[in-house]
Design an enzyme around this catalytic site. Structure first.
Site, PDB file in Angstrom:
ATOM      1  N   SER A  83       0.886  -1.132  -0.114  1.00 31.03           N
ATOM      2  CA  SER A  83      -0.028   0.080   0.051  1.00 31.03           C
ATOM      3  C   SER A  83       0.963   1.152  -0.029  1.00 31.03           C
ATOM      4  CB  SER A  83      -0.906   0.068   1.103  1.00 31.03           C
ATOM      5  OG  SER A  83      -1.781  -1.013   1.532  1.00 31.03           O
ATOM      6  N   GLU A 132       2.352  -0.169  15.188  1.00 30.07           N
ATOM      7  CA  GLU A 132       2.734   1.007  15.033  1.00 30.07           C
ATOM      8  C   GLU A 132       3.454   2.014  16.010  1.00 30.07           C
ATOM      9  OE1 GLU A 132      -0.382   0.005  14.497  1.00 30.07           O
ATOM     10  OE2 GLU A 132      -0.502  -0.268  12.394  1.00 30.07           O
ATOM     11  N   PHE A 182      -3.063   5.638  11.080  1.00 29.62           N
ATOM     12  CA  PHE A 182      -2.272   5.075  11.911  1.00 29.62           C
ATOM     13  C   PHE A 182      -0.998   5.611  12.222  1.00 29.62           C
ATOM     14  CE2 PHE A 182      -4.777   1.398   9.493  1.00 29.62           C
ATOM     15  CZ  PHE A 182      -5.905   1.687  10.255  1.00 29.62           C
ATOM     16  N   ASP A 217     -13.224   1.732   2.554  1.00 23.96           N
ATOM     17  CA  ASP A 217     -13.051   1.308   3.812  1.00 23.96           C
ATOM     18  C   ASP A 217     -13.800   1.992   5.201  1.00 23.96           C
ATOM     19  OD1 ASP A 217     -11.287  -0.641   2.946  1.00 23.96           O
ATOM     20  OD2 ASP A 217      -9.363   0.364   3.206  1.00 23.96           O
ATOM     21  N   ARG A 260      -4.349   8.253  -1.668  1.00 24.65           N
ATOM     22  CA  ARG A 260      -4.181   6.928  -2.363  1.00 24.65           C
ATOM     23  C   ARG A 260      -4.720   7.114  -3.808  1.00 24.65           C
ATOM     24  NH1 ARG A 260      -6.266   3.084  -4.821  1.00 24.65           N
ATOM     25  NH2 ARG A 260      -5.594   1.029  -4.471  1.00 24.65           N
TER      26      ARG A 260
END
Lengths: 321, 279
Positions: A41, A62, A87, A121, A171
């Site tokens: 990703s 993380e 995150f 998502d 993205r």
């Protein structure tokens, strides 16, 4: 001025990060990268394969990633951490605050899939609060890039800055229109010039602003469109210069209006140049699942909303005159 | 070793005087950890430049930053800064913050700590940097037992075991006390040794954590076991408030400053050895 030919070259913003990171790895042995199980990703796969000793797969952990990055920075490395923006910020806020910002560690927190344009998502993976959170930390540089080329150039630039940095990018594939623009941390880019309004945009909203430009020109409205990629430190001089000329401003960002670029600009205006401002930003709410195009429309952070806010702010300017 | 015992006595005096002067601080853990700090800084670690990067020298990370008093005393007495600066502990415009910080550029501190559970990750990162740069020195860290309630530790413990980070020695101050009481009651830690071992660590245990000779020995043993494919954890049994009879073993002294009378009583039990810092 930007022309339509760029529309044909759609490129993923995040891929600019991956390409630059690989190049940095090849040219600078201090560069190391950490990833929390999202190498695909984040486009970090090639770096991880080519520099096995300088790549740290930390798993879905993380907090440990941020702490380790601080430790690597102490040892002289320039660590780039990679995970989704959510995150990279809210999940690890205290780790960034204590181990990186307060400890002045030269860590580059690279945060992809920012804003709501991650789409399907839903709100758990979208983040609209990160600019506000991170800009409040003393000493942090905050950058929000708008396309492939800008992300590529920003990634190269932050490797040289020796300060803790949050690099935020999206993205989706978007037109790659900043290919020919210089990138300098803290320096805004004037994309169009006009007299009626300043549109100050960051991230994916820059392209939406350029789309709005066409409609506005057809209606006889000319505008400065300024891309502010560095939210902190802010290019106050350029922003004030433009608003002094146009007399009003619309700020545009894929972020909650609370804490975002718009609020940073409102603060400068209150201090130096009180002028009407309208916000194109998410109205203090969480996102939801959906296609990017549907979401930016529903949450009023698209071209149409920019055009509306421009008209409103110009009206206000006239009334307040 | 008699000399180190004298330094330990002096360090305990420093801790109490600093906390008394600031009217705040954490005497319990500081007093209980004194032997570890003396052993580490006087006998175990190798450091020359004392620079923040810690290149070509051993590095230490205090994760449970609230026991800063013991660290500051030891750093000052090892020459990182003047012992007179100990009077500034927890006061305004001071480099000796309540919890360690690099913001004020105090030598000997690599990273801020205080918000618990972050130090192991940072120490691991520093260990990894040493590996990258072929630096043969070690990374050390110190943690409260209550502190390992924090989840980030377990991310770090999993990482270190899975990735075989073997140039790293973590020590857990196992005094069985945390703010709200006994660790068994607040959050039972179970068998810490087995937990670490099951995560792939080499675990050493020392029951006499307030005996300077024993602490030196266990640290030397840990050092010998370094670079053999496993991260190392020392479970160090200590007594909170060790050295002062009315503080011994009590969580009540985790974060409480002694009043004038208590200080007098405590110092009476800890005779001055190498010299108090000036007020």
């Amino acid at each position: 001025m930007i022309n339509d030919s760029y529309k044909k070259e759609l490129k993923e913003t995040r891929a600019g990060f991956g390409e630059a990171l690989l190049e940095l790895g090849r040219n600078n042995e201090r560069i190391v990268a950490l990833c929390a199980d999202l190498t695909g990703s984040l486009c970090m796969k090639r770096f991880s394969e080519e520099f096995t000793e300088r790549f740290f797969q930390v798993g879905i952990a993380e907090s440990n990633m941020i702490g380790m990055a601080a430790g690597l920075a102490i040892g002289g490395c320039i660590p780039f951490t990679g995970t989704f923006a959510n995150f990279s910020s809210s999940r690890v806020y205290d780790q960034i605050r204590q181990s990186i910002a307060y400890s002045e560690k030269n860590v580059k927190i690279c945060a992809s899939h920012a804003g709501i344009s991650l789409g399907e998502d839903g709100a758990t993976h979208q983040i609209l609060e990160d600019i506000g959170m991170i800009k409040m930390l003393p000493g942090m540089t905050v950058i929000n890039t708008c396309d492939f080329s800008q992300t590529y150039k920003a990634t190269l630039a932050i490797s040289k800055s020796e300060v803790p940095t949050y690099l935020r990018f999206g993205r989706p594939s978007v037109p790659n229109f900043t290919k020919n623009h210089d990138f300098k941390i803290g320096k805004g880019i004037v994309l169009t010039e006009g007299n009626d309004v300043s549109i100050i945009a960051t991230g994916h909203l820059v392209w939406e602003s350029l789309k709005a430009y066409k409609t506005l020109v057809e209606e006889g409205i000319t505008c400065d469109i300024i891309n502010i990629h560095t939210i902190k430190p802010l290019d106050e001089e350029l922003i004030l210069q433009s608003i002094e000329k146009t007399g009003c401003v619309v700020t545009a960002e894929e972020h909650n209006y609370l804490g975002g670029l718009g609020e940073s600009i409102a603060r400068i205006l209150v201090n130096h140049l009180p002028k009407p401002q309208e916000f194109v930003a998410v109205n203090d709410t969480f996102g939801e699942s959906g296609k990017q195009i549907e979401l930016i429309k529903k949450y009023k952070i698209d071209k149409t909303s920019i055009v509306k806010k421009v008209k409103r702010v110009i009206k206000r300017k006239k009334v307040e005159l | 070793m008699i000399y180190l015992k004298e330094i330990s006595l002096q360090t305990r005096r420093d801790i109490l005087r600093m906390i008394h002067n600031a009217k705040s601080g954490h005497p319990g853990g500081s007093l209980g950890s004194t032997e570890y700090f003396i052993a580490l800084f006087y006998k175990i670690m190798s450091f020359q430049t004392k620079k923040i990067e810690g290149k070509e020298e051993d590095m230490f990370f205090l994760s449970n930053g609230h026991i800063s008093a013991v660290l500051y005393s030891v750093l000052a007495r090892k020459g990182y800064f003047s012992i007179d600066e100990l009077t500034k502990f927890r006061t305004i415009n001071s480099r000796l913050q309540g919890h360690p910080s690099v913001y004020e550029k105090l030598p000997g501190i690599h990273v801020a700590s205080g918000s618990l559970g972050q130090g192991m990750s940072v120490a691991l990162g520093a260990a990894q940097a040493k590996t990258i740069y072929n630096d043969s020195y070690l990374s050390y860290s110190y943690h409260g037992d209550g502190e390992i309630n924090e989840g980030q530790n377990w991310e770090a413990i999993l990482y270190a075991g899975a990735k075989k980070v073997d140039n790293y020695i973590a020590t857990i101050d196992y005094n069985h006390q945390q703010i709200d009481g006994n660790t068994d009651k607040v959050m039972h830690l179970g068998n810490i040794k087995m937990k670490f071992e099951s995560f792939g660590w080499q675990v050493l245990e020392e029951t006499k954590g307030n005996c300077i000779n024993s602490v030196i020995k266990i640290l030397q043993k840990a050092k010998k076991k370094a670079k053999k494919g496993k991260p190392i954890c020392i479970i160090l049994h200590t007594e909170m408030g060790h050295g002062v009879d009315f503080m011994n073993g009590s969580y009540q002294w985790h974060g409480k400053s002694p009043n004038d009378e208590e200080l007098k009583k405590a110092l009476h039990q800890l005779p001055e050895t190498i010299g108090d810092y000036d007020k």
